[in-house]
Structures are given as C-alpha cells and as structure tokens.
Design a protein around this motif. Structure first.
Motif, PDB file in Angstrom:
ATOM      1  N   GLY A 191      -3.480  15.636  -9.508  1.00  0.00           N
ATOM      2  CA  GLY A 191      -2.876  14.316  -9.573  1.00  0.00           C
ATOM      3  C   GLY A 191      -3.715  13.267 -10.269  1.00  0.00           C
ATOM      4  N   PHE A 239       0.420  11.043 -14.091  1.00  0.00           N
ATOM      5  CA  PHE A 239       0.747  11.015 -12.666  1.00  0.00           C
ATOM      6  C   PHE A 239       1.081   9.590 -12.251  1.00  0.00           C
ATOM      7  CE2 PHE A 239      -1.666  14.842 -13.282  1.00  0.00           C
ATOM      8  CZ  PHE A 239      -1.041  15.766 -12.467  1.00  0.00           C
ATOM      9  N   ARG A 254       6.096   9.325  -3.614  1.00  0.00           N
ATOM     10  CA  ARG A 254       5.210  10.475  -3.738  1.00  0.00           C
ATOM     11  C   ARG A 254       4.488  10.474  -5.088  1.00  0.00           C
ATOM     12  NH1 ARG A 254       6.535  14.739  -0.473  1.00  0.00           N
ATOM     13  NH2 ARG A 254       4.434  15.448  -1.035  1.00  0.00           N
ATOM     14  N   SER A 255       3.309  11.109  -5.116  1.00  0.00           N
ATOM     15  CA  SER A 255       2.602  11.313  -6.373  1.00  0.00           C
ATOM     16  C   SER A 255       3.449  12.243  -7.242  1.00  0.00           C
ATOM     17  CB  SER A 255       1.225  11.933  -6.116  1.00  0.00           C
ATOM     18  OG  SER A 255       0.566  12.214  -7.329  1.00  0.00           O
ATOM     19  N   THR A 256       3.661  11.844  -8.494  1.00  0.00           N
ATOM     20  CA  THR A 256       4.641  12.516  -9.342  1.00  0.00           C
ATOM     21  C   THR A 256       4.059  12.848 -10.707  1.00  0.00           C
ATOM     22  OG1 THR A 256       6.423  11.296  -8.240  1.00  0.00           O
ATOM     23  CG2 THR A 256       6.941  12.290 -10.377  1.00  0.00           C
ATOM     24  N   GLN A 279       3.609   7.101  -9.214  1.00  0.00           N
ATOM     25  CA  GLN A 279       4.250   7.079  -7.904  1.00  0.00           C
ATOM     26  C   GLN A 279       5.752   6.934  -8.093  1.00  0.00           C
ATOM     27  OE1 GLN A 279       3.093   7.323  -4.568  1.00  0.00           O
ATOM     28  NE2 GLN A 279       1.251   8.109  -5.553  1.00  0.00           N
TER      29      GLN A 279
END
Length: 381
Positions: free
Chosen positions: A325, A340, A346-348, A342
């Motif tokens: 991430g 990466f 969630r971390s995306t 949010q």
C-alpha cells in the motif's frame, strides 16, 4: 481478511465432515454409520460472538449429523440434522464421548457471552444452523491442509494457533481459528418462515451466484429469447447502474447489491474493468463490464485455491500485497504505475492511467437537463 474465494475454499475443507465432497448431501448417506458431530472448544472460550458452553453441550448431546455446508457471501453455515433413529446404547456412548471432549476445567467458564451469542436452543430441534464468519483473520483448517492467508504468518501446524473450535464428524475434523477474534460462531434455528439461516438473511445476494446468473442469462439471451434469460428479479447490472454512491463503497456494502466482495477482490474487478473506485452513476456498459469481470475474478480465484494454484500472474493482487500500500514505485503486470488511495473507507490500489473518475450526473438528471435544453431551444424559436 478472507473474502469470498477464500471462504468458498474453507467450505470445501468442511465438506468431508458431511461424508461427501459434493455440494448437496444425499439422504442415503445419513445412516447409523454416520458419526455424530462433536464440537470441541479449547479453553478459554471467546467471550463475544461465540456460543456458550451450555449451547455446545446441547449440540454435542443432540445426536446431530452434518447434512451440508452452505455459503453466502463471506458467511459459512453448517446444517446440523438431528438423527432420531438411534438406540439407547448409542445415546449413552455419545454422552461418554462428549463428556471427555467438551467439558471445561472447573476453573474455566464460558465467559460473559453477550446476549447476541446466547442462542435459545433446546437440542431437540430437527435442524440447527452453525454459522461461521471469518472476520479479519479467521480460517478453517484440517489436519491435511492449513490454508495460508496474507494477513497471517505462514504456519502449517495443525491445529493453528488461536483455534477456538474443532468440529469432528464422519471420521474427519476441521478447526476454526481466529487470532484477532473479530470472527463469530453462532448456533441458531433458522428463520421462522423459510428456515433460512438468520446470518444469511442479514446480507444480500451472493456475488458469485449473482454474477454467474447474469453471465449465464446473457449467454442464453444471445442464443434466442426465453429460458433463464427472461429474469423476473433485477439483475446485478440493473442494481449497479445510476447509483450516487461510489462503486467501491457500493460493492463493499454487504447489504447493498452483492455480498462476498472485499477489498482485494473489489480492486481486482475495478482494475480489470478500467473503472475508478470512486466513480458514481455507472451507465449500462460499465455495470455490465463489472458484472462480467466479477464473475471472472471470483470463479478463477475459487478454482485456483481449490486446485492449489497461484492466481494469474497478471493480476493486481500480487503487486498490491508485495508493495504493502505504499512506496510509490509499484507497477502492474504491464509496467503501469500503481497508486494507493482511500476509497470506500479502505486502502485502494488503482492504475490511474486506466482508471479515471468521470464527473457525471445521474441518468435521470442528465435526461432532465437534456429535456430542459430542448424546451428552451424550442421556446426561443
């Protein structure tokens, strides 16, 4: 966190306890030769979202066999069917076996299990539903196979550390372990009307089943009218279209459109669909692409896990975990930069070269704006 593919793999591990490797359980196998289910709980019992020792004893003494193991989304449900044609000798042997396996030491109690875990059962029900939710770190293992999880260190020892429940039946056994204790184990009697497990009633359609149904119906429709293509219920595509909420948040909501999609599955589907996770008001073509890619990702992942194979090399999955991430130098299979952000809380992982957020109004607003523009043009003539 285990997502639909991992949980489906856990279901496959549990199926031998029902005496069959198939999804359905044949009544012909349900005979006196079947061994009754025994639940063993290494002390101390979890104090939340876990059945009390009294409930466990009722199950053990009730002479139940495992009829089937079902899954919806990320929830597993073991169907426990009561066997009434047993002899007194078998009942006595059952009590002895249970007494040795399930009793807690005198100084151990079941803890202050909160009200939601104190399920009202008598042990005389013809069918009980043992539901398991994996939470963040839960997993199902057997002596022959301890699945690995990205969130856990690799350890093939059985039973794994932090095992809270061991299930024995049909000469087989499996365990439920959960280091972080965000998972749950519930014993219930099903819905009042249709007998559906209450844990299944709380979530919407299964993502694999819904996406497969849409793809199958689309294929049938392409071959001609009729058949399964004429679906009465709204399809997954219709439910995904024209929603104000960002698509990732929508897919992660287990009560919205589909259940079972978690963080990495969602990122993989959106990456393959070339759709930004914050995109809202999807059109029909975008929703159709997501449904097709969802089925591809889920069905492929399930097959890989069951066959013991790695996921396809080109998947984003491998890079998102490898780079944790961050770092800023992550690349996808084709060399494009992974960023990466949010999204949906969630971390995306996204590839900005492919996934653009298109500012867009709802389809109804767009239609109204177009109508108003036409009306103004006509009134000006």
């Amino acid at each position: 966190m285990p997502e639909l593919p991992e949980v489906e793999h856990f279901r496959q591990i549990l199926l031998p306890l029902a005496g069959t490797s198939k999804t359905t359980f044949s009544s012909a196998k349900c005979s006196k030769k079947c061994s009754y289910v025994v639940l063993e709980c290494p002390p101390p019992l979890p104090t939340k979202r876990f059945p009390s020792q009294e409930v466990i004893d009722l199950v053990n003494q009730g002479c139940y066999v495992i009829k089937d193991v079902l899954r919806k989304g990320k929830v597993l449900c073991i169907l426990l069917q009561k066997q009434n044609d047993i002899s007194s000798a078998e009942k006595e042997e059952k009590k002895k076996r249970v007494g040795k396996s399930s009793a807690l030491p005198a100084n151990e109690t079941s803890g202050d299990n909160n009200d939601e875990t104190k399920i009202a059962i008598t042990g005389k029900e013809s069918m009980l539903y043992l539901s398991l939710h994996m939470g963040m770190t839960g997993r199902i293992s057997s002596p022959e196979h301890v699945p690995g999880l990205e969130s856990l260190s690799k350890d093939d020892a059985y039973p794994p550390p932090h095992t809270h429940l061991v299930i024995k039946s049909n000469g087989e056994e499996a365990s439920f372990s959960d280091p972080r204790r965000f998972g749950s184990v519930l014993v219930g009697v099903g819905g009042e009307e249709d007998g559906i497990p209450t844990t299944f009633q709380d979530i919407t359609s299964d993502a694999l089943a819904a996406s497969e149904a849409y793809c199958s119906a689309t294929m049938a429709k392409s071959k001609g009218p009729g058949g399964d293509a004429d679906m009465q219920q709204p399809t997954i595509v219709e439910q995904l279209m024209n929603r104000k909420k960002g698509i990732k948040g929508l897919l992660l909501d287990q009560r919205a459109v589909v259940s079972g999609v978690g963080n990495w599955v969602c990122d993989e589907v959106l990456y393959r669909s070339c759709i930004h996770p914050d995109q809202s008001y999807l059109n029909a073509a975008e929703a159709k692409t997501i449904a097709e890619e969802m089925y591809h990702v889920l069905s492929t992942a399930v097959k890989c896990l069951n066959d013991g194979d790695d996921f396809p090399e080109e998947w984003l999955f491998h890079r998102r975990w490898r780079n944790g991430g961050g770092g800023g130098n992550a690349k996808d299979f084709n060399g494009k930069t992974i960023t990466f952000i949010q999204s949906g809380g969630r971390s995306t992982a996204i590839v900005t070269a492919l996934q653009k957020n298109k500012g867009r109004k709802s389809l109804s607003q767009t239609k109204k704006s177009t109508t108003d523009a036409v009306s103004k043009k006509r009134s000006g003539k």
